[in-house]
Scaffold this active site. Structure first.
Site, PDB file in Angstrom:
ATOM      1  N   ARG A   1       0.862  -1.176   0.000  1.00 49.00           N
ATOM      2  CA  ARG A   1       0.000   0.000   0.000  1.00 49.00           C
ATOM      3  C   ARG A   1       0.905   1.234   0.000  1.00 49.00           C
ATOM      4  O   ARG A   1       2.108   1.159   0.207  1.00 49.00           O
ATOM      5  CB  ARG A   1      -0.994   0.010   1.171  1.00 49.00           C
ATOM      6  CG  ARG A   1      -0.666  -0.762   2.400  1.00 49.00           C
ATOM      7  CD  ARG A   1       0.391  -0.154   3.259  1.00 49.00           C
ATOM      8  NE  ARG A   1       0.163   1.261   3.483  1.00 49.00           N
ATOM      9  CZ  ARG A   1       1.126   2.130   3.673  1.00 49.00           C
ATOM     10  NH1 ARG A   1       2.384   1.745   3.659  1.00 49.00           N
ATOM     11  NH2 ARG A   1       0.866   3.395   3.884  1.00 49.00           N
ATOM     12  N   GLY A   2       0.263   2.367  -0.271  1.00 49.74           N
ATOM     13  CA  GLY A   2       1.017   3.579  -0.542  1.00 49.74           C
ATOM     14  C   GLY A   2       1.082   3.770  -2.049  1.00 49.74           C
ATOM     15  O   GLY A   2       1.451   2.848  -2.784  1.00 49.74           O
ATOM     16  N   ALA A   3       0.698   4.961  -2.511  1.00 46.17           N
ATOM     17  CA  ALA A   3       0.529   5.168  -3.947  1.00 46.17           C
ATOM     18  C   ALA A   3       1.766   4.806  -4.767  1.00 46.17           C
ATOM     19  O   ALA A   3       1.662   4.083  -5.765  1.00 46.17           O
ATOM     20  CB  ALA A   3       0.103   6.613  -4.220  1.00 46.17           C
TER      21      ALA A   3
ATOM     22  N   ARG B   1      -7.010  -0.469  -6.905  1.00 41.66           N
ATOM     23  CA  ARG B   1      -7.181   0.656  -5.971  1.00 41.66           C
ATOM     24  C   ARG B   1      -7.445   1.913  -6.796  1.00 41.66           C
ATOM     25  O   ARG B   1      -6.501   2.527  -7.313  1.00 41.66           O
ATOM     26  CB  ARG B   1      -5.928   0.865  -5.098  1.00 41.66           C
ATOM     27  CG  ARG B   1      -5.537  -0.232  -4.149  1.00 41.66           C
ATOM     28  CD  ARG B   1      -6.511  -0.464  -3.008  1.00 41.66           C
ATOM     29  NE  ARG B   1      -6.734   0.663  -2.140  1.00 41.66           N
ATOM     30  CZ  ARG B   1      -5.984   0.986  -1.077  1.00 41.66           C
ATOM     31  NH1 ARG B   1      -4.919   0.281  -0.782  1.00 41.66           N
ATOM     32  NH2 ARG B   1      -6.302   2.014  -0.325  1.00 41.66           N
TER      33      ARG B   1
ATOM     34  N   GLN C   1      -1.910   2.204  10.228  1.00 39.59           N
ATOM     35  CA  GLN C   1      -0.636   2.272   9.512  1.00 39.59           C
ATOM     36  C   GLN C   1       0.410   3.066  10.286  1.00 39.59           C
ATOM     37  O   GLN C   1       1.606   2.798  10.182  1.00 39.59           O
ATOM     38  CB  GLN C   1      -0.831   2.892   8.123  1.00 39.59           C
ATOM     39  CG  GLN C   1      -1.657   2.033   7.178  1.00 39.59           C
ATOM     40  CD  GLN C   1      -3.096   2.507   7.118  1.00 39.59           C
ATOM     41  OE1 GLN C   1      -3.650   2.932   8.120  1.00 39.59           O
ATOM     42  NE2 GLN C   1      -3.694   2.434   5.945  1.00 39.59           N
TER      43      GLN C   1
ATOM     44  N   ASP D   1      -2.193  10.423  -2.346  1.00 43.64           N
ATOM     45  CA  ASP D   1      -2.487   9.412  -3.355  1.00 43.64           C
ATOM     46  C   ASP D   1      -2.884  10.037  -4.683  1.00 43.64           C
ATOM     47  O   ASP D   1      -2.779   9.388  -5.723  1.00 43.64           O
ATOM     48  CB  ASP D   1      -3.602   8.486  -2.859  1.00 43.64           C
ATOM     49  CG  ASP D   1      -3.105   7.564  -1.763  1.00 43.64           C
ATOM     50  OD1 ASP D   1      -2.799   6.411  -2.074  1.00 43.64           O
ATOM     51  OD2 ASP D   1      -3.001   8.015  -0.607  1.00 43.64           O
TER      52      ASP D   1
ATOM     53  N   ASN E   1      -5.790  12.018   0.272  1.00 44.19           N
ATOM     54  CA  ASN E   1      -4.851  11.252   1.097  1.00 44.19           C
ATOM     55  C   ASN E   1      -5.649  10.431   2.117  1.00 44.19           C
ATOM     56  O   ASN E   1      -6.879  10.502   2.178  1.00 44.19           O
ATOM     57  CB  ASN E   1      -3.860  12.186   1.801  1.00 44.19           C
ATOM     58  CG  ASN E   1      -2.665  11.431   2.367  1.00 44.19           C
ATOM     59  OD1 ASN E   1      -2.046  10.633   1.670  1.00 44.19           O
ATOM     60  ND2 ASN E   1      -2.344  11.673   3.621  1.00 44.19           N
ATOM     61  N   LYS E   2      -4.939   9.652   2.893  1.00 50.62           N
ATOM     62  CA  LYS E   2      -5.563   8.762   3.868  1.00 50.62           C
ATOM     63  C   LYS E   2      -6.596   9.513   4.713  1.00 50.62           C
ATOM     64  O   LYS E   2      -6.380  10.645   5.124  1.00 50.62           O
ATOM     65  CB  LYS E   2      -4.483   8.156   4.762  1.00 50.62           C
ATOM     66  CG  LYS E   2      -4.988   7.225   5.845  1.00 50.62           C
ATOM     67  CD  LYS E   2      -5.797   6.055   5.283  1.00 50.62           C
ATOM     68  CE  LYS E   2      -5.001   5.241   4.302  1.00 50.62           C
ATOM     69  NZ  LYS E   2      -5.806   4.123   3.738  1.00 50.62           N
TER      70      LYS E   2
END
Length: 350
Positions: free
Chosen positions: A51-53, A94, A197, A238, A248-249
């Site tokens: 995970r993470g763009a 995603r 996270q 992202d 973003n998150k």
């Protein structure tokens, strides 16, 4: 000045095989998955093994190599047509992370030019995407750290480090660089519900690299700012829309609102591959809705009252007017707007 610590890699291409550090099991276990189909890579992206763009884009690029190898073996004469469903499956894993589509578009562009065995050229291109990401992160670390001189504390959200990228990190890369240069004294990290996270991944990275970190509940962030212990909030993204709105998150928007109220600066760190000039504003960014079970439980255990429902958007949108600076590998934009971002991307293209 010390060398910024950088010991972690979560995406590894080794002897024709994609290996991913299973981030769902951190920090309790360091478990690696070996993936040999595009479907398995798509599942890993969707299920947050990776995970993470930026890391998602890199994993998808290697997923294209795996898929092309299989399709060419099965049908050398028409492997490009057979590959198309694999590309679509990867793209759908995603939807919010623009780096995923960016990496796949780059691989598609090369595919159109290939004849014969595509694997050597596609492997080299995926490797370049990976290496370029690490180089970009190091450059962003230098540019972002320059804003942090004599700072008492910084707060970050989610995980934006080596686990979320090819290596070094975006927002966490700035923090790594600033720590190595002695520019910051304390690092705070939100725990970041519902996947934690911050608690599981950011804390693991920082502790492993010898950077002290203090965790706090997401709901404590505004009070932390009120106490004066942090002067900057530093986050990743992202997707950044053409007008500077930032996806973003979930929880990032609330941090930006609280930061503006308390006079705390707000920095977004993301590669230019995250900037989407084709998306006019944050209102046009698709927000992934994840299963309600993630909110209703914790650590594999159901914790909510029976019968309760859950709303679980994975991301939120921070308006550009709440962002003090966007840091990319191509340069820095202060008080971002449409014209400034367009100029930045024009410079990057040149």
């Amino acid at each position: 000045m010390n060398t910024p610590p950088d010991s972690i890699r979560a995406v590894v291409w080794q002897e024709g095989e994609l290996r991913l550090l299973d981030q769902r099991r951190l920090p309790d276990a360091e478990s690696w998955l070996r993936l040999d189909t595009a479907a398995a890579v798509a599942d890993a992206i969707r299920d947050m093994v990776v995970r993470g763009a930026p890391a998602i884009g890199i994993a998808a690029a290697y997923g294209v190599v795996i898929a092309a190898r299989q399709r060419y073996r099965e049908n050398p004469a028409d492997w490009k047509t057979a590959l198309e469903p694999d590309l679509e499956q990867l793209a759908a894993a995603r939807p919010t992370a623009v780096n995923l589509c960016w990496a796949l578009a780059r691989m598609r562009g090369l595919i159109q030019c290939l004849d014969g065995d595509p694997v050597p050229a596609l492997t080299a291109e995926a490797g370049r995407i990976h290496e370029e990401d690490i180089a970009a992160n190091r450059r962003m670390g230098e540019l972002g750290a320059a804003f942090l001189d004599g700072v008492e504390g910084v707060l970050t959200h989610c995980n934006t480090g080596s686990l979320a990228t090819g290596g070094f990190g975006t927002a966490l890369g700035v923090i790594r660089q600033a720590w190595g240069e002695g520019r910051i004294r304390r690092v705070f990290a939100d725990e970041t519900r519902p996947w934690l996270q911050g608690a599981r991944l950011t804390a693991w990275e920082l502790v492993r690299d010898g950077i002290p970190v203090t965790l706090l509940a997401d709901a404590a962030a505004a009070h932390l700012m009120h106490t004066g212990q942090v002067q900057w909030v530093i986050v990743g993204s992202d997707r950044i829309a053409a007008n500077g709105d930032v996806a973003n998150k979930i929880g990032t928007y609330g941090l930006a609102v609280a930061a503006r109220h308390h006079g705390v600066k707000f920095m977004v760190v993301a590669p230019t591959s995250t900037v989407d000039l084709g998306t006019a504003s944050g209102a046009d960014i698709p927000i992934e809705q994840r299963p309600g079970e993630e909110v209703l439980g914790a650590g594999g255990r159901h914790i909510a009252a029976p019968g309760a429902a859950a709303w679980n958007p994975a991301f939120d949108i921070t308006p550009a007017e709440l962002v003090d600076v966007i840091v990319t590998e191509a340069g820095v934009v202060e008080r971002p707007d449409r014209d400034k971002l367009a100029a930045l991307m024009a410079r990057a293209a040149a």
